[in-house]
Write a protein that holds these residues in place. Structure first.
Motif, PDB file in Angstrom:
ATOM      1  N   GLY A 151       3.385  10.622   8.558  1.00 33.78           N
ATOM      2  CA  GLY A 151       3.440   9.624   7.478  1.00 33.78           C
ATOM      3  C   GLY A 151       2.683  10.132   6.264  1.00 33.78           C
ATOM      4  O   GLY A 151       2.142  11.241   6.268  1.00 33.78           O
ATOM      5  N   ARG A 152       2.659   9.323   5.221  1.00 36.48           N
ATOM      6  CA  ARG A 152       1.934   9.731   4.022  1.00 36.48           C
ATOM      7  C   ARG A 152       1.301   8.512   3.359  1.00 36.48           C
ATOM      8  O   ARG A 152       1.785   7.391   3.477  1.00 36.48           O
ATOM      9  N   ALA A 153       0.214   8.785   2.655  1.00 32.67           N
ATOM     10  CA  ALA A 153      -0.497   7.726   1.931  1.00 32.67           C
ATOM     11  C   ALA A 153      -0.974   8.296   0.612  1.00 32.67           C
ATOM     12  O   ALA A 153      -1.189   9.503   0.477  1.00 32.67           O
ATOM     13  N   GLU A 154      -1.148   7.430  -0.354  1.00 37.48           N
ATOM     14  CA  GLU A 154      -1.695   7.823  -1.642  1.00 37.48           C
ATOM     15  C   GLU A 154      -3.006   7.088  -1.849  1.00 37.48           C
ATOM     16  O   GLU A 154      -3.105   5.886  -1.602  1.00 37.48           O
ATOM     17  N   LEU A 155      -4.002   7.836  -2.288  1.00 38.95           N
ATOM     18  CA  LEU A 155      -5.319   7.278  -2.578  1.00 38.95           C
ATOM     19  C   LEU A 155      -5.466   7.217  -4.087  1.00 38.95           C
ATOM     20  O   LEU A 155      -5.161   8.187  -4.783  1.00 38.95           O
ATOM     21  N   SER A 156      -5.942   6.084  -4.590  1.00 37.38           N
ATOM     22  CA  SER A 156      -6.103   5.962  -6.039  1.00 37.38           C
ATOM     23  C   SER A 156      -7.292   5.066  -6.351  1.00 37.38           C
ATOM     24  O   SER A 156      -7.666   4.195  -5.579  1.00 37.38           O
ATOM     25  N   TRP A 157      -7.867   5.322  -7.526  1.00 36.26           N
ATOM     26  CA  TRP A 157      -8.958   4.494  -8.029  1.00 36.26           C
ATOM     27  C   TRP A 157      -8.346   3.323  -8.784  1.00 36.26           C
ATOM     28  O   TRP A 157      -7.467   3.513  -9.624  1.00 36.26           O
ATOM     29  N   GLU A 158      -8.781   2.132  -8.497  1.00 35.62           N
ATOM     30  CA  GLU A 158      -8.288   0.937  -9.175  1.00 35.62           C
ATOM     31  C   GLU A 158      -9.463   0.240  -9.839  1.00 35.62           C
ATOM     32  O   GLU A 158     -10.455  -0.077  -9.177  1.00 35.62           O
ATOM     33  N   GLU A 159      -9.357   0.039 -11.146  1.00 34.39           N
ATOM     34  CA  GLU A 159     -10.437  -0.656 -11.871  1.00 34.39           C
ATOM     35  C   GLU A 159     -10.626  -2.062 -11.318  1.00 34.39           C
ATOM     36  O   GLU A 159     -11.731  -2.575 -11.248  1.00 34.39           O
ATOM     37  N   VAL A 160      -9.521  -2.724 -10.994  1.00 32.48           N
ATOM     38  CA  VAL A 160      -9.586  -4.033 -10.346  1.00 32.48           C
ATOM     39  C   VAL A 160      -8.903  -3.838  -9.012  1.00 32.48           C
ATOM     40  O   VAL A 160      -7.725  -3.467  -8.990  1.00 32.48           O
ATOM     41  N   PRO A 161      -9.551  -3.918  -7.924  1.00 30.09           N
ATOM     42  CA  PRO A 161     -10.808  -4.575  -7.608  1.00 30.09           C
ATOM     43  C   PRO A 161     -12.058  -3.738  -7.838  1.00 30.09           C
ATOM     44  O   PRO A 161     -13.150  -4.175  -7.517  1.00 30.09           O
ATOM     45  N   GLY A 162     -11.928  -2.529  -8.331  1.00 31.02           N
ATOM     46  CA  GLY A 162     -13.117  -1.706  -8.588  1.00 31.02           C
ATOM     47  C   GLY A 162     -13.480  -0.847  -7.406  1.00 31.02           C
ATOM     48  O   GLY A 162     -14.539  -0.986  -6.817  1.00 31.02           O
ATOM     49  N   GLY A 163     -12.594   0.046  -7.033  1.00 34.86           N
ATOM     50  CA  GLY A 163     -12.865   0.941  -5.923  1.00 34.86           C
ATOM     51  C   GLY A 163     -11.632   1.733  -5.555  1.00 34.86           C
ATOM     52  O   GLY A 163     -10.591   1.658  -6.212  1.00 34.86           O
ATOM     53  N   TRP A 164     -11.755   2.505  -4.493  1.00 33.11           N
ATOM     54  CA  TRP A 164     -10.657   3.316  -4.005  1.00 33.11           C
ATOM     55  C   TRP A 164      -9.736   2.485  -3.140  1.00 33.11           C
ATOM     56  O   TRP A 164     -10.182   1.718  -2.286  1.00 33.11           O
ATOM     57  N   CYS A 165      -8.432   2.610  -3.373  1.00 32.83           N
ATOM     58  CA  CYS A 165      -7.423   1.884  -2.606  1.00 32.83           C
ATOM     59  C   CYS A 165      -6.455   2.900  -2.007  1.00 32.83           C
ATOM     60  O   CYS A 165      -6.449   4.066  -2.390  1.00 32.83           O
ATOM     61  N   TRP A 166      -5.633   2.441  -1.096  1.00 38.58           N
ATOM     62  CA  TRP A 166      -4.630   3.318  -0.520  1.00 38.58           C
ATOM     63  C   TRP A 166      -3.350   2.528  -0.285  1.00 38.58           C
ATOM     64  O   TRP A 166      -3.366   1.306  -0.140  1.00 38.58           O
ATOM     65  N   SER A 167      -2.254   3.243  -0.281  1.00 42.25           N
ATOM     66  CA  SER A 167      -0.943   2.691   0.019  1.00 42.25           C
ATOM     67  C   SER A 167      -0.246   3.729   0.868  1.00 42.25           C
ATOM     68  O   SER A 167      -0.285   4.926   0.542  1.00 42.25           O
ATOM     69  N   GLY A 168       0.361   3.312   1.969  1.00 40.67           N
ATOM     70  CA  GLY A 168       0.922   4.302   2.880  1.00 40.67           C
ATOM     71  C   GLY A 168       2.218   3.891   3.529  1.00 40.67           C
ATOM     72  O   GLY A 168       2.566   2.708   3.587  1.00 40.67           O
TER      73      GLY A 168
END
Length: 177
Positions: free
Chosen positions: A125-142
């Motif tokens: 599988g695969r996931a993308e990690l990204s910084w999001e200003e809101v909520p203010g932290g690292w998020c992921w989608s996979g």
């Protein structure tokens, strides 16, 4: 005269805090020292203090080394986390009691490129990690190998990219083919 009393009280407060910290650290250190001594001597951990004093002392020293390495690792994570939230080297240095240049040398990766998105491919599988200003932290989608799509819940981002990657990795493992 009032100032000297305030200074004395502040010093006394720091001394009390240091004594409490010492006691807590020693309590936490004992199991590590006992385990190291048990491995070195073959004695059961509860018999650590029955060994030769030099051996006990060396076990305690070795345990402090383990603690020192862990403190350095956790300190680096804290610096990177502060940097990911926007702290610069001047502020990191001020928090640690060193210069801006000292902070840059101590934690070269704490500030700057920490917010670049990246991809993670595991277990088919695969996931993308990204910084999001809101909520203010690292998020992921996979997207798991089994076709299941998921993302970090919307309650808030993770403080470090590594923590977000760990959660994304757990999702990908759970949804492997």
């Amino acid at each position: 005269m009032g100032n000297s009393g305030e200074i004395e009280n502040a010093a006394t407060g720091r001394d009390v805090d240091r004594v409490a910290l010492d006691a807590a650290l020693l309590e936490a250190l004992n199991p590590v020292a006992e385990a190291l001594q048990a491995r070195a001597t073959g004695l059961p951990p509860d018999r650590m203090w029955a060994a030769e004093p030099v051996e006990v002392s060396l076990s305690v020293l070795a345990a402090w080394k383990v603690v020192d390495e862990e403190v350095k690792r956790l300190t680096a994570i804290a610096a990177r986390t502060a940097g990911s939230y926007g702290a610069n080297y001047e502020r990191l240095g001020a928090a640690w009691g060193i210069t801006r240049q000292g902070a840059r040398k101590k934690w070269p990766d704490a500030v700057g490129k920490r917010r670049e998105a990246s991809k993670l491919e595991l277990f088919g599988g695969r996931a993308e990690l990204s910084w999001e200003e809101v909520p203010g932290g690292w998020c992921w989608s996979g997207l798991g190998a089994d076709g299941t799509h998921s993302a970090a819940d919307g309650t808030g981002g993770f403080p470090t990219k590594e923590e977000a990657a760990a959660h994304a990795g757990a999702f990908l493992k759970e949804h492997a083919e």
